[in-house]
Design a protein around this motif. Structure first.
Motif, PDB file in Angstrom:
ATOM      1  N   GLY A 102     -25.625 -29.084  -8.184  1.00 39.87           N
ATOM      2  CA  GLY A 102     -25.682 -27.631  -8.167  1.00 39.87           C
ATOM      3  C   GLY A 102     -24.839 -26.935  -7.128  1.00 39.87           C
ATOM      4  N   ILE A 103     -23.923 -27.654  -6.480  1.00 36.72           N
ATOM      5  CA  ILE A 103     -23.108 -27.040  -5.436  1.00 36.72           C
ATOM      6  C   ILE A 103     -21.816 -26.460  -6.012  1.00 36.72           C
ATOM      7  CG2 ILE A 103     -21.700 -29.050  -4.802  1.00 36.72           C
ATOM      8  CD1 ILE A 103     -22.300 -28.252  -1.829  1.00 36.72           C
ATOM      9  N   PHE A 104     -21.314 -25.417  -5.374  1.00 35.29           N
ATOM     10  CA  PHE A 104     -20.024 -24.810  -5.711  1.00 35.29           C
ATOM     11  C   PHE A 104     -19.078 -25.231  -4.588  1.00 35.29           C
ATOM     12  CE2 PHE A 104     -18.086 -20.695  -7.631  1.00 35.29           C
ATOM     13  CZ  PHE A 104     -16.807 -21.207  -7.493  1.00 35.29           C
ATOM     14  N   SER A 105     -18.211 -26.194  -4.865  1.00 32.08           N
ATOM     15  CA  SER A 105     -17.336 -26.743  -3.837  1.00 32.08           C
ATOM     16  C   SER A 105     -15.877 -26.407  -4.126  1.00 32.08           C
ATOM     17  CB  SER A 105     -17.507 -28.259  -3.736  1.00 32.08           C
ATOM     18  OG  SER A 105     -17.240 -28.874  -4.985  1.00 32.08           O
ATOM     19  N   GLY A 106     -15.073 -26.396  -3.075  1.00 31.43           N
ATOM     20  CA  GLY A 106     -13.657 -26.083  -3.221  1.00 31.43           C
ATOM     21  C   GLY A 106     -12.793 -27.074  -2.470  1.00 31.43           C
ATOM     22  N   ILE A 107     -11.602 -27.319  -3.013  1.00 32.96           N
ATOM     23  CA  ILE A 107     -10.597 -28.154  -2.362  1.00 32.96           C
ATOM     24  C   ILE A 107      -9.443 -27.244  -1.983  1.00 32.96           C
ATOM     25  CG2 ILE A 107      -9.162 -30.215  -2.532  1.00 32.96           C
ATOM     26  CD1 ILE A 107     -12.101 -30.799  -2.995  1.00 32.96           C
ATOM     27  N   VAL A 108      -9.090 -27.206  -0.701  1.00 34.53           N
ATOM     28  CA  VAL A 108      -8.003 -26.351  -0.236  1.00 34.53           C
ATOM     29  C   VAL A 108      -6.983 -27.189   0.527  1.00 34.53           C
ATOM     30  CG1 VAL A 108      -9.471 -24.295  -0.109  1.00 34.53           C
ATOM     31  CG2 VAL A 108      -9.213 -25.743   1.916  1.00 34.53           C
ATOM     32  N   ASN A 136     -21.206 -29.366 -22.439  1.00 33.55           N
ATOM     33  CA  ASN A 136     -22.471 -29.491 -21.705  1.00 33.55           C
ATOM     34  C   ASN A 136     -22.337 -30.430 -20.507  1.00 33.55           C
ATOM     35  OD1 ASN A 136     -23.993 -27.706 -23.234  1.00 33.55           O
ATOM     36  ND2 ASN A 136     -24.630 -29.278 -24.690  1.00 33.55           N
ATOM     37  N   PRO A 137     -21.337 -30.189 -19.649  1.00 37.22           N
ATOM     38  CA  PRO A 137     -21.090 -31.110 -18.536  1.00 37.22           C
ATOM     39  C   PRO A 137     -22.070 -30.896 -17.392  1.00 37.22           C
ATOM     40  CG  PRO A 137     -19.615 -29.256 -18.355  1.00 37.22           C
ATOM     41  CD  PRO A 137     -20.414 -29.028 -19.617  1.00 37.22           C
ATOM     42  N   ARG A 138     -22.139 -31.892 -16.508  1.00 35.11           N
ATOM     43  CA  ARG A 138     -22.890 -31.751 -15.264  1.00 35.11           C
ATOM     44  C   ARG A 138     -21.984 -31.227 -14.162  1.00 35.11           C
ATOM     45  NH1 ARG A 138     -27.109 -34.710 -14.234  1.00 35.11           N
ATOM     46  NH2 ARG A 138     -27.448 -33.068 -12.701  1.00 35.11           N
ATOM     47  N   LEU A 139     -20.675 -31.522 -14.285  1.00 37.12           N
ATOM     48  CA  LEU A 139     -19.703 -31.116 -13.268  1.00 37.12           C
ATOM     49  C   LEU A 139     -18.499 -30.484 -13.940  1.00 37.12           C
ATOM     50  CD1 LEU A 139     -18.602 -31.168 -10.307  1.00 37.12           C
ATOM     51  CD2 LEU A 139     -17.688 -33.446 -10.822  1.00 37.12           C
ATOM     52  N   LEU A 140     -18.078 -29.337 -13.407  1.00 38.51           N
ATOM     53  CA  LEU A 140     -16.904 -28.633 -13.907  1.00 38.51           C
ATOM     54  C   LEU A 140     -15.799 -28.730 -12.859  1.00 38.51           C
ATOM     55  CD1 LEU A 140     -15.852 -26.785 -16.224  1.00 38.51           C
ATOM     56  CD2 LEU A 140     -16.716 -24.831 -14.923  1.00 38.51           C
ATOM     57  N   ASN A 196     -22.755 -21.351 -12.047  1.00 42.89           N
ATOM     58  CA  ASN A 196     -23.248 -22.270 -11.026  1.00 42.89           C
ATOM     59  C   ASN A 196     -24.704 -21.981 -10.683  1.00 42.89           C
ATOM     60  OD1 ASN A 196     -23.301 -22.205  -7.598  1.00 42.89           O
ATOM     61  ND2 ASN A 196     -23.000 -24.177  -8.602  1.00 42.89           N
ATOM     62  N   GLU A 197     -25.038 -20.704 -10.555  1.00 46.94           N
ATOM     63  CA  GLU A 197     -26.389 -20.321 -10.155  1.00 46.94           C
ATOM     64  C   GLU A 197     -27.384 -20.387 -11.311  1.00 46.94           C
ATOM     65  OE1 GLU A 197     -25.832 -16.444  -8.545  1.00 46.94           O
ATOM     66  OE2 GLU A 197     -25.013 -17.168  -6.632  1.00 46.94           O
ATOM     67  N   GLU A 198     -26.996 -19.866 -12.473  1.00 44.82           N
ATOM     68  CA  GLU A 198     -27.935 -19.755 -13.587  1.00 44.82           C
ATOM     69  C   GLU A 198     -28.098 -21.054 -14.367  1.00 44.82           C
ATOM     70  OE1 GLU A 198     -26.697 -16.456 -15.968  1.00 44.82           O
ATOM     71  OE2 GLU A 198     -26.996 -14.983 -14.356  1.00 44.82           O
ATOM     72  N   MET A 249     -16.441 -28.023  -8.855  1.00 40.30           N
ATOM     73  CA  MET A 249     -15.440 -28.377  -7.851  1.00 40.30           C
ATOM     74  C   MET A 249     -14.131 -27.737  -8.279  1.00 40.30           C
ATOM     75  SD  MET A 249     -13.965 -32.053  -6.515  1.00 40.30           S
ATOM     76  CE  MET A 249     -15.391 -32.424  -5.504  1.00 40.30           C
ATOM     77  N   MET A 250     -13.564 -26.927  -7.401  1.00 42.69           N
ATOM     78  CA  MET A 250     -12.399 -26.127  -7.756  1.00 42.69           C
ATOM     79  C   MET A 250     -11.296 -26.270  -6.716  1.00 42.69           C
ATOM     80  SD  MET A 250     -12.227 -21.954  -8.118  1.00 42.69           S
ATOM     81  CE  MET A 250     -13.359 -21.900  -9.489  1.00 42.69           C
ATOM     82  N   ILE A 251     -10.079 -26.511  -7.176  1.00 41.48           N
ATOM     83  CA  ILE A 251      -8.922 -26.393  -6.298  1.00 41.48           C
ATOM     84  C   ILE A 251      -8.612 -24.911  -6.173  1.00 41.48           C
ATOM     85  CG2 ILE A 251      -6.464 -26.865  -6.015  1.00 41.48           C
ATOM     86  CD1 ILE A 251      -6.849 -29.460  -7.518  1.00 41.48           C
ATOM     87  N   VAL A 252      -8.610 -24.411  -4.943  1.00 41.45           N
ATOM     88  CA  VAL A 252      -8.443 -22.976  -4.707  1.00 41.45           C
ATOM     89  C   VAL A 252      -7.200 -22.738  -3.868  1.00 41.45           C
ATOM     90  CG1 VAL A 252      -9.602 -20.854  -4.038  1.00 41.45           C
ATOM     91  CG2 VAL A 252     -10.971 -22.854  -4.627  1.00 41.45           C
ATOM     92  N   HIS A 253      -6.320 -21.899  -4.385  1.00 42.03           N
ATOM     93  CA  HIS A 253      -5.093 -21.553  -3.673  1.00 42.03           C
ATOM     94  C   HIS A 253      -5.340 -20.461  -2.641  1.00 42.03           C
ATOM     95  CE1 HIS A 253      -0.796 -20.900  -3.090  1.00 42.03           C
ATOM     96  NE2 HIS A 253      -0.984 -19.614  -3.294  1.00 42.03           N
ATOM     97  N   ASP A 254      -6.181 -19.505  -2.990  1.00 41.62           N
ATOM     98  CA  ASP A 254      -6.450 -18.347  -2.139  1.00 41.62           C
ATOM     99  C   ASP A 254      -7.604 -18.680  -1.191  1.00 41.62           C
ATOM    100  OD1 ASP A 254      -7.621 -15.835  -1.215  1.00 41.62           O
ATOM    101  OD2 ASP A 254      -6.313 -14.842  -2.661  1.00 41.62           O
TER     102      ASP A 254
END
Length: 275
Positions: A30-36, A158-162, A187-189, A195-200
């Motif tokens: 259930g976490i919202f994680s980012g790779i920078v 219907n994934p567990r991880l996006l 993520n919340e609902e 897990m997201m690669i984030v440029h900004d």
């Protein structure tokens, strides 16, 4: 909190020579994680190692306690969905594209969409506000609309991880915020791990609960946004001068670039006067 994804001393890379090395971290459900990290730091290589696109030279990726490399392709696709920054434009309708997300659940020799598949696809099209586009060609959509449709198709798995590979890099600020708000809501609902690669870096600081900062194929720092997005870390990793402030509404870090000219002007103004 139960661990969903664990990377244990992972190393992988390309024949061309670039590798990521000794990557270890774990993500709870259930976490919202980012790779920078800057270009060439290993963010996409890390994603490809997690998804299985790249073979690991060392270490292992565990998903729900199982070695991810031992899962079948069908099992992997039922657990992890991937959205890249460039959505392939095909001459099919939006509805047909989203229904492709149900492929991991099709039985052998099933050449039609079951009622359940259509209902699931329509559910996620409504959730992403793309149902209104269902009869339009993918080629006729804007970049922002295509990204939303890609999310609907990924959710249909219907994934567990996006896994999201810089999905906002070619979007204007309206679609960036709309997209990030949608992912945060999912993520919340839905308790969907992200897990997201984030440029900004400011978007990363505002939306992510946990960040991994990469440099030269290795983890430079990891933790919550306040711990990771310090001006010291950013200047060392990105080799540029920034100012990091606190968002007065959310309390999260906001990163401001500083131009070379303004920096020189500031240095001149603050330089002690000779007596």
């Amino acid at each position: 909190m139960k661990e969903l994804l664990v990377l244990d001393n992972v190393s992988c890379g390309y024949k061309s020579g670039f590798h990521i090395n000794d990557i270890s971290f774990s993500l709870p459900e259930g976490i919202f994680s980012g790779i920078v990290g800057p270009n060439g730091s290993g963010k996409t290589t890390l994603f490809r190692g997690i998804s299985g696109d790249l073979s690991l030279h060392k270490g292992a990726v565990y998903f729900e306690g199982r070695d991810f490399s031992e899962l079948s392709l069908r099992e992997k696709a039922q657990k992890v969905a991937i959205v890249s920054q460039f959505t392939e434009v095909a001459d099919i309708t939006v509805e047909e594209y989203v229904l492709m997300g149900r492929m991991p659940y099709r039985k052998q020799f099933q050449f039609f969409n079951k009622k359940e598949d259509v209902e699931i696809a329509h559910h996620y099209m409504h959730l992403t506000n793309t149902y209104r586009l269902k009869d339009k060609s993918m080629a006729a959509l804007s970049g922002g609309e295509r990204q939303m449709v890609s999310i609907a198709s990924a959710l249909a798995q219907n994934p567990r991880l996006l896994l999201l590979d810089e999905p906002t890099s070619h979007l204007d600020i309206t679609y960036q915020v709309r997209f990030m708000n949608l992912i945060q809501r999912l993520n919340e609902e839905l308790k969907l791990s992200v897990m997201m690669i984030v440029h900004d870096l400011s978007l990363a600081g505002e939306y992510c609960d946990y960040l991994v900062m990469m440099k030269n194929g290795r983890i430079f720092e990891k933790g919550n946004p306040v711990e990771v997005l310090t001006y010291e870390n950013i200047e060392k990793v990105y080799e540029t001068v920034v100012v990091v402030e606190t968002n007065p509404v959310s309390g999260n870090p906001v990163v401001f670039p500083v131009s070379e000219r303004r920096l020189k002007e500031f240095v001149e103004k603050t330089k002690p006067q000779e007596t």
